[in-house]
Design a protein around this motif. Structure first.
Motif, short mmCIF file in Angstrom:
data_model
loop_
_atom_site.label_atom_id
_atom_site.label_comp_id
_atom_site.label_asym_id
_atom_site.label_seq_id
_atom_site.Cartn_x
_atom_site.Cartn_y
_atom_site.Cartn_z
N ASN A 36 32.51 34.44 16.37
CA ASN A 36 32.87 33.17 15.73
C ASN A 36 34.25 33.26 15.06
O ASN A 36 34.37 33.12 13.85
N SER A 37 35.30 33.50 15.84
CA SER A 37 36.65 33.55 15.27
C SER A 37 37.07 32.16 14.79
O SER A 37 36.76 31.15 15.43
N ILE A 38 37.81 32.12 13.68
CA ILE A 38 38.33 30.85 13.17
C ILE A 38 39.85 30.77 13.26
O ILE A 38 40.45 29.82 12.76
N PHE A 43 22.41 33.94 16.66
CA PHE A 43 23.80 34.36 16.48
C PHE A 43 23.80 35.89 16.45
O PHE A 43 23.30 36.50 15.50
N SER A 44 24.37 36.49 17.50
CA SER A 44 24.17 37.93 17.73
C SER A 44 25.16 38.82 16.99
O SER A 44 25.05 40.05 17.09
N GLY A 45 26.09 38.25 16.26
CA GLY A 45 27.01 39.09 15.50
C GLY A 45 28.42 38.55 15.52
O GLY A 45 28.79 37.68 16.30
N ASP A 46 29.25 39.12 14.61
CA ASP A 46 30.64 38.67 14.42
C ASP A 46 30.67 37.19 14.07
O ASP A 46 31.53 36.44 14.54
N GLN A 47 29.71 36.78 13.24
CA GLN A 47 29.81 35.46 12.63
C GLN A 47 31.03 35.40 11.71
O GLN A 47 31.57 34.34 11.45
N VAL A 48 31.45 36.59 11.24
CA VAL A 48 32.54 36.72 10.28
C VAL A 48 33.56 37.69 10.85
O VAL A 48 33.21 38.80 11.26
N TYR A 49 34.85 37.30 10.83
CA TYR A 49 35.91 38.15 11.35
C TYR A 49 36.91 38.56 10.28
O TYR A 49 38.00 39.01 10.61
N ASP A 50 36.57 38.44 9.04
CA ASP A 50 37.43 38.94 7.97
C ASP A 50 36.76 40.17 7.37
O ASP A 50 35.61 40.11 6.96
N HIS A 79 33.73 38.52 3.46
CA HIS A 79 32.57 38.01 4.18
C HIS A 79 32.02 36.75 3.54
O HIS A 79 31.67 35.78 4.23
N TYR A 80 31.93 36.74 2.23
CA TYR A 80 31.30 35.62 1.54
C TYR A 80 32.01 34.30 1.83
O TYR A 80 31.38 33.30 2.19
N ALA A 81 33.34 34.29 1.73
CA ALA A 81 34.09 33.05 1.96
C ALA A 81 33.95 32.60 3.41
O ALA A 81 33.78 31.40 3.70
N TYR A 82 34.00 33.55 4.33
CA TYR A 82 33.87 33.23 5.76
C TYR A 82 32.46 32.74 6.07
O TYR A 82 32.25 31.81 6.86
N TRP A 83 31.46 33.36 5.42
CA TRP A 83 30.06 32.97 5.64
C TRP A 83 29.82 31.53 5.17
O TRP A 83 29.06 30.78 5.80
#
Length: 631
Positions: free
Chosen positions: A161-163, A190-197, A201-205
């Motif tokens: 899930n890159s933004i 969702f199998s992983g890499d929901q967050v790419y920072d 993590h918290y802000a991206y989540w």
């Protein structure tokens, strides 16, 4: 005055000279494009992860939930609160038109999560819920009833899930959410890499929740973290030991324990209880578990938590410890003693899960990535990696152990991480003797990969491309490729389709025991007339295809009376091991076995004492016999 006038003349001459020089320089630059041009001042880039200031009535960002074995687990995700704000969060359910409070919980920090657990849940009812905080904050959703009566269960699966704007990450997820609203899947994965920072993590989540919350709030959802979620470019968890290198290749977790715990709390605390909750080293938790929903039994495993790091275990044969580029390498030498993949704890879990068919008709495994090296070209057409030790093709012995346990349940494997959509059938001793995997494409593709073998696949269907068919990966693992969604070769940093972005759908047809996999591009209404998935899809298999091993002999045909669709378990008496366990369709089944000998046959169901037949002798394929089983 003369001095002043002279100064003005000289100044005007210098300005004129500078103007002429600028004009000449500009002309020269046009004629010689390689000359460097002055860069304009860079504009300040917006912070994509800025946490918005929200009003008191909006502090609940989103909520995730699952229901399993009459237990509801729901985790609400909150924005940061101010000093003096209450840390109590309430869960209410609507019954008979009235809202009733059923549970309260305390916010857990760091991470601002609020986990709820409600036991004795009636899984036959659809129940509106709302999460409340303080006087004004309300977040509403719907707990679905268990769709056990549905003939087809649909799982929507995602990864990556890159933004970031360079590869379409800033394109809104509206197309995905609208498609999900149209098809109303029974489960999101969702199998992983929901967050790419790697630090926020918290802000991206929170952004993940804003993007997908509209559908997550009304659909059971499995989220599991992968390497980027826990702050790693790659992760070999080594049972939780402390990693010393930010690259992760020495094994263990580089980020502080508290950071890892925060990530896992946010992404996995709503999952069913772990099979064995014993933490790994340094108090890092585990979440591998089972989820039974709609008659489909899912094993949720942790690919990387117990996996060994390659640094120091495997001789370096490339630009980094996990990439092999030496053409003279021997794949067998990579399978070194002591290298772990899933670890014995998870193998025991898979063994137990494969034999448990309570309320289950079909089984599937959910994890971060597939059990092979699923790509050849990494990042660009020019970068061919011969073997990637970050993939689950390594270590080969661990890979084969995992596949051997999974095929005992005739289980499909659904995963992501490879940045590349594929359908493959895996082989242990021979091609196609294990199960199928579906690796779904990235939501937005941060890092392109291609499946591009140097030799055409063997025994492929004549209408399929040369890269399909039977082949081996860089570890000499046997795989048969059925479909690949390779990115387009041309550079395109704005469109998602040329970067092979998208998502997967898996349709489990229970009456026919048929599994259909679909790989869809972004920005397509998949319900529209003429809408097409990526070339090569859909791929349809039968449940029994997930144990494709050829029979060496057969047992007598089971003829069952008094019980529909019983569970059949075959045990090899030469070693006491379960060969496989399966809920059959109907009342007749001829079990295949893989060596001649004596077998124990158990037939039954969770609410019936199984019938057990010992010392059942195997038969050659051409010889027929019957074994009556009466209930």
């Amino acid at each position: 005055m003369r001095r002043t006038t002279g100064n003005l003349v000289r100044r005007s001459f210098l300005l004129l000279l500078a103007s002429v020089l600028c004009t000449l320089t500009g002309s020269a630059a046009e004629q010689a494009p390689k000359a460097k041009k002055a860069k304009p001042a860079a504009k300040a880039q917006p912070d994509l992860l800025a946490i918005p200031q929200v009003a008191k009535d909006q502090v609940i960002c989103f909520a995730l939930y699952t229901v399993h074995n009459h237990i509801l687990k729901l985790t609400a995700q909150l924005y940061p609160l101010e000093d003096g704000d209450s840390h109590t969060v309430r869960l209410e359910l609507q019954r008979d038109g009235q809202w009733r409070e059923v549970a309260t919980t305390q916010i857990v920090n760091p991470g601002w999560t609020a986990p709820f657990r409600v036991e004795s849940w009636d899984m036959t009812q659809e129940v509106p819920y709302r999460v409340r905080h303080g006087e004004a904050a309300v977040y509403e959703g719907l707990i679905r009833r268990n769709p056990a009566e549905k003939l087809e269960i649909v799982v929507a699966a995602f990864t990556g899930n890159s933004i970031y704007p360079g590869h379409g990450g800033d394109i809104p997820r509206t197309d995905i959410v609208e498609n999900l609203k149209r098809i109303q899947p029974d489960l999101l994965f969702f199998s992983g890499d929901q967050v790419y920072d790697h630090n926020r993590h918290y802000a991206y989540w929170l952004k993940f929740g804003r993007d997908f919350g509209e559908i997550i709030r009304i659909t059971p959802t499995v989220t599991i973290p992968d390497d980027h979620d826990v702050g790693h470019p790659n992760l070999w968890g080594a049972a939780g030991k402390k990693g010393e290198r930010p690259t992760g290749d020495d094994g263990g977790y580089y980020k502080p324990v508290e950071y890892v715990q925060e990530v896992e709390r946010a992404q996995t605390s709503h999952l069913p209880d772990p099979f064995d909750p014993t933490p790994v080293q340094r108090g890092i938790g585990v979440y591998y578990t089972a989820l039974n929903w709609g008659g489909i039994s899912f094993a949720i495993i942790e690919d990387r938590k117990f996996k060994s790091g390659p640094l120091g275990l495997v001789p370096e044969m490339g630009p980094r410890p996990d990439h092999v580029s030496d053409p003279n390498y021997d794949p067998k030498q990579l399978d070194v003693p002591g290298a772990e993949l899933l670890g014995e704890r998870q193998l025991k879990f898979l063994r137990t899960w494969a034999a448990d068919w309570r309320d289950a008709e079909i089984k599937a495994v959910l994890s971060q990535t597939i059990f092979c090296g699923g790509a050849h070209l990494h990042g660009s057409y020019a970068n061919r990696i011969l073997a990637d030790l970050d993939s689950n093709g390594w270590p080969q012995s661990g890979r084969n152990q995992a596949l051997a346990e999974m095929r005992k349940a005739f289980a499909l494997h659904i995963a992501g991480d490879q940045h590349l959509g594929t359908v493959m059938q895996h082989g242990i001793d021979d091609w196609d003797d294990a199960g199928y995997s579906f690796c779904v494409p990235s939501i937005a593709n941060l890092y392109l990969r291609w499946w591009a073998p140097l030799t055409p696949g063997k025994n492929r269907r004549p209408d399929l491309p040369e890269y399909t068919g039977q082949n081996v990966d860089g570890f000499d693992n046997k795989i048969t490729v059925w479909a690949v969604a390779n990115p387009s070769p041309e550079a395109n940093h704005d469109k998602l389709t040329t970067r092979a972005a998208g998502f997967g759908l898996v349709r489990f047809n229970k009456p026919q025991r048929r599994i259909t996999m679909e790989c869809w591009p972004r920005n397509v209404d998949i319900t529209a007339e003429g809408a097409k998935p990526y070339p090569g899809w859909p791929v349809t298999i039968q449940q029994l295809d997930n144990y494709g091993r050829r029979a060496a002999a057969y047992l007598p045909t089971l003829k069952v009376t008094g019980l529909d669709d019983p569970v059949v378990q075959i045990v090899d008496e030469s070693n006491g091991e379960i060969v496989y366990t399966l809920r059959i369709k109907g009342r007749e089944f001829r079990p295949k076995v893989f060596q001649a000998g004596l077998y124990t046959v158990r037939v039954g169901d969770q609410d019936r004492q199984p019938q057990e037949f010992k010392s059942v002798r195997s038969l050659p394929e051409g010889e027929q016999a019957e074994l009556p089983v009466q209930f």
